[in-house]
Scaffold this motif. Structure first.
Motif, mmCIF file in Angstrom:
data_model
loop_
_atom_site.group_PDB
_atom_site.id
_atom_site.type_symbol
_atom_site.label_atom_id
_atom_site.label_comp_id
_atom_site.label_asym_id
_atom_site.label_seq_id
_atom_site.Cartn_x
_atom_site.Cartn_y
_atom_site.Cartn_z
ATOM 1 N N VAL A 41 35.712 4.402 -14.133
ATOM 2 C CA VAL A 41 35.784 3.686 -13.072
ATOM 3 C C VAL A 41 36.751 2.317 -13.384
ATOM 4 C CG1 VAL A 41 34.325 2.277 -11.603
ATOM 5 C CG2 VAL A 41 33.501 4.262 -12.331
ATOM 6 N N ARG A 42 37.562 2.204 -12.403
ATOM 7 C CA ARG A 42 38.419 0.753 -12.609
ATOM 8 C C ARG A 42 37.770 -0.067 -11.921
ATOM 9 N NH1 ARG A 42 44.705 0.496 -11.079
ATOM 10 N NH2 ARG A 42 45.058 -1.881 -11.678
ATOM 11 N N VAL A 43 37.795 -1.350 -12.357
ATOM 12 C CA VAL A 43 37.240 -2.460 -11.525
ATOM 13 C C VAL A 43 38.494 -3.225 -11.126
ATOM 14 C CG1 VAL A 43 35.818 -4.845 -11.711
ATOM 15 C CG2 VAL A 43 35.052 -2.985 -13.048
ATOM 16 N N VAL A 44 38.433 -3.449 -9.873
ATOM 17 C CA VAL A 44 39.673 -4.269 -9.460
ATOM 18 C C VAL A 44 39.060 -5.677 -8.789
ATOM 19 C CG1 VAL A 44 41.368 -4.489 -7.512
ATOM 20 C CG2 VAL A 44 40.838 -2.262 -8.390
ATOM 21 N N PRO A 45 39.209 -6.852 -9.579
ATOM 22 C CA PRO A 45 38.862 -8.030 -9.316
ATOM 23 C C PRO A 45 39.843 -8.572 -8.422
ATOM 24 C CG PRO A 45 40.061 -8.277 -11.584
ATOM 25 C CD PRO A 45 40.082 -6.663 -10.822
ATOM 26 N N PHE A 46 39.148 -9.557 -7.475
ATOM 27 C CA PHE A 46 39.976 -10.383 -6.712
ATOM 28 C C PHE A 46 38.967 -11.496 -6.296
ATOM 29 C CE2 PHE A 46 37.347 -7.359 -3.765
ATOM 30 C CZ PHE A 46 36.907 -8.230 -2.838
ATOM 31 N N ARG A 47 39.483 -12.455 -5.361
ATOM 32 C CA ARG A 47 38.520 -13.608 -4.920
ATOM 33 C C ARG A 47 38.523 -13.701 -3.527
ATOM 34 N NH1 ARG A 47 36.796 -17.410 -8.473
ATOM 35 N NH2 ARG A 47 37.548 -16.945 -10.765
ATOM 36 N N GLY A 48 37.115 -14.088 -3.018
ATOM 37 C CA GLY A 48 36.851 -14.048 -1.721
ATOM 38 C C GLY A 48 35.845 -15.233 -1.541
ATOM 39 N N VAL A 49 35.364 -15.120 0.128
ATOM 40 C CA VAL A 49 34.510 -16.064 0.467
ATOM 41 C C VAL A 49 33.101 -15.414 0.624
ATOM 42 C CG1 VAL A 49 36.272 -17.564 1.452
ATOM 43 C CG2 VAL A 49 35.007 -15.793 2.698
ATOM 44 N N ARG A 50 32.130 -16.418 0.622
ATOM 45 C CA ARG A 50 30.714 -15.769 0.641
ATOM 46 C C ARG A 50 30.231 -15.768 2.419
ATOM 47 N NH1 ARG A 50 27.848 -18.843 -4.525
ATOM 48 N NH2 ARG A 50 29.038 -17.339 -6.115
ATOM 49 N N SER A 51 30.953 -16.227 3.193
ATOM 50 C CA SER A 51 30.515 -16.289 4.373
ATOM 51 C C SER A 51 31.864 -16.540 5.304
ATOM 52 C CB SER A 51 29.600 -17.327 4.847
ATOM 53 O OG SER A 51 29.257 -17.506 6.157
ATOM 54 N N SER A 99 34.902 -11.617 -6.724
ATOM 55 C CA SER A 99 34.423 -10.290 -6.028
ATOM 56 C C SER A 99 35.129 -8.948 -6.762
ATOM 57 C CB SER A 99 34.492 -10.272 -4.475
ATOM 58 O OG SER A 99 33.745 -9.169 -4.032
ATOM 59 N N GLN A 100 34.678 -7.799 -6.217
ATOM 60 C CA GLN A 100 35.408 -6.854 -6.947
ATOM 61 C C GLN A 100 35.254 -5.433 -6.087
ATOM 62 O OE1 GLN A 100 32.255 -8.481 -8.451
ATOM 63 N NE2 GLN A 100 31.700 -7.172 -6.659
ATOM 64 N N ASN A 101 36.291 -4.556 -6.339
ATOM 65 C CA ASN A 101 36.199 -3.141 -5.980
ATOM 66 C C ASN A 101 35.965 -2.452 -7.116
ATOM 67 O OD1 ASN A 101 37.093 -4.232 -3.444
ATOM 68 N ND2 ASN A 101 39.178 -3.917 -3.729
ATOM 69 N N LEU A 102 35.476 -1.196 -6.746
ATOM 70 C CA LEU A 102 35.301 -0.141 -7.911
ATOM 71 C C LEU A 102 36.330 1.035 -7.254
ATOM 72 C CD1 LEU A 102 31.540 0.198 -8.485
ATOM 73 C CD2 LEU A 102 33.245 -1.421 -9.684
ATOM 74 N N LEU A 103 36.971 1.561 -8.051
ATOM 75 C CA LEU A 103 37.932 2.577 -7.849
ATOM 76 C C LEU A 103 37.914 3.866 -8.817
ATOM 77 C CD1 LEU A 103 40.192 3.550 -6.103
ATOM 78 C CD2 LEU A 103 41.591 2.469 -7.225
ATOM 79 N N ALA A 104 37.541 5.002 -8.551
ATOM 80 C CA ALA A 104 37.358 6.086 -9.416
ATOM 81 C C ALA A 104 38.200 7.281 -8.506
ATOM 82 C CB ALA A 104 36.022 6.530 -9.272
ATOM 83 N N TRP A 105 38.672 8.209 -9.515
ATOM 84 C CA TRP A 105 39.570 9.301 -9.045
ATOM 85 C C TRP A 105 38.791 10.764 -9.639
ATOM 86 C CZ3 TRP A 105 42.793 9.088 -5.227
ATOM 87 C CH2 TRP A 105 43.374 7.637 -4.805
ATOM 88 N N LYS A 106 39.204 11.755 -8.941
ATOM 89 C CA LYS A 106 38.934 13.091 -9.688
ATOM 90 C C LYS A 106 40.304 13.851 -9.243
ATOM 91 C CE LYS A 106 34.757 14.857 -8.781
ATOM 92 N NZ LYS A 106 33.574 15.222 -8.502
ATOM 93 N N GLY A 107 40.563 14.802 -9.885
ATOM 94 C CA GLY A 107 41.531 16.060 -9.564
ATOM 95 C C GLY A 107 42.962 15.440 -10.070
ATOM 96 N N GLN A 108 43.925 16.214 -9.715
ATOM 97 C CA GLN A 108 45.396 16.084 -9.962
ATOM 98 C C GLN A 108 45.979 16.390 -8.629
ATOM 99 O OE1 GLN A 108 46.504 14.648 -12.748
ATOM 100 N NE2 GLN A 108 44.401 14.520 -13.777
#
Length: 347
Positions: A41-51, A99-108
């Motif tokens: 799993v790759r974590v893709v960090p970024f910044r955001g707001v709470r509301s 904040s963050q996204n999670l990104l995962a991959w399977k296959g080629q």
């Protein structure tokens, strides 16, 4: 293993408010679970707001100051148009919380299909009360009509009731910021995360394809996670978004847009039109994570379940994990399996 049940258990926190520590905790739990299944799993960090409240509050204030000068409601109308089309040129001033996204991959393979779902939950608001929520779209259209007329009305005696109307909205938004809780978010969007993750774990892509899983943050405050995901999508990737799929009747959106309408295109939409189990929908109620993607030409499809034209328990404290319909979750999972098979069969 019952992947649906496992994922729902990891998400079952008091809330997962956008860019809050509990959103981060939910993402950490999901990451550990996926890695425990042998998935990098790759974590893709970024910044955001709470509301989204402060941005709408400022727009309402500008519109509410129509009696002072027509220039202020002109700026408010411009802000209204930009925000509800998914554009926040002022975001760099406000996006300060991690904040963050999670990104995962399977296959080629050269072809890619990404399963997308947002992890975060929203604050409630009086408009989402079960007795008022069916008027949500009508209320939005009234606000849009008055906002876009406000620079002209500011030159007439109607500037006084117009100003009072939007100042009252600003006061209600301020009250929301100070007192409204985040919802638990079983349906919105624990359901989508559970189905997307289960489908990802249970599916092996055919030769020539990669299957991705993207679990985003900050969807509820402007689809900020999807915007941060854009640079990490392979060219030509198909994106299947799951949002609010734990109760109600299943629909596939053919496009979306609260103001400007953006039709979807591509193999997922064509497959959905030929796969029994979901009805077509022009989604104008709010936005999905797919909005910034389809605006940039990414071929998308969104699945949602509705009751009476709105998501069940939408942004209301009754949106709990206890109210999820296991049959709806399993039926959504079965539909998405059939959808993917059709896409891959068509190449």
């Amino acid at each position: 293993m019952d992947h649906l049940k496992a994922v729902l258990g990891f998400l079952h926190l008091p809330h997962r408010g956008s860019a809050t520590p509990l959103e981060a905790q939910a993402s950490q739990r999901l990451k550990a679970f996926l890695e425990g299944q042998g998935v990098p799993v790759r974590v893709v960090p970024f910044r955001g707001v709470r509301s989204y409240g402060p941005e709408l509050l400022l727009i309402s204030l500008l519109l509410g100051l129509a009696p002072v000068s027509p220039v202020l409601p002109l700026l408010g109308a411009l802000g209204f148009f930009l925000y509800f089309n998914g554009w926040r040129p002022w975001g760099f001033l406000l996006d300060r919380h991690p904040s963050q996204n999670l990104l995962a991959w399977k296959g080629q393979g050269e072809k890619a299909l990404v399963l997308l779902a947002h992890v975060d939950t929203a604050k409630t608001f009086f408009l989402y009360h079960p007795k008022r929520v069916r008027l949500f779209r009508a209320n939005f259209l009234l606000n849009a009509f008055l906002a876009f007329l406000s620079p002209l009305l500011a030159l007439t005696p109607l500037k006084w009731p117009l100003g009072l109307y939007f100042l009252l909205q600003a006061a209600l938004l301020l009250h929301r910021e100070l007192s409204a809780p985040y919802v638990e978010g079983g349906n919105d969007n624990g359901s989508g995360v559970a189905v997307a993750t289960a489908l990802f774990l249970e599916t092996e892509p055919p030769e020539g394809w990669r299957l991705g899983l993207a679990l985003t943050g900050c969807e509820e405050v402007g689809a900020l996670g999807a915007k941060a995901l854009l640079p990490h999508l392979p060219p030509g990737a198909l994106v299947l978004n799951l949002d609010n799929v734990g109760q109600g009747e299943l629909f596939y959106a053919e496009g979306e847009g609260m103001l400007l309408y953006h039709p979807y295109r591509g193999a997922l939409l064509e497959a959905a039109r030929k796969t029994p189990g979901a009805k077509p929908l022009r989604y104008r109620l709010a936005y999905f994570d797919t909005l910034p993607l389809t605006q940039r030409g990414v071929p998308c499809l969104s699945l949602i379940r509705l009751q009476g034209g709105v998501p069940p328990d939408w942004h209301w404290p009754t949106d709990t994990f206890a109210r999820l319909d296991k049959g709806a979750l399993e039926a959504t999972l079965a539909y998405t399996r059939a959808l993917l098979r059709r896409v891959w069969a068509n190449g």
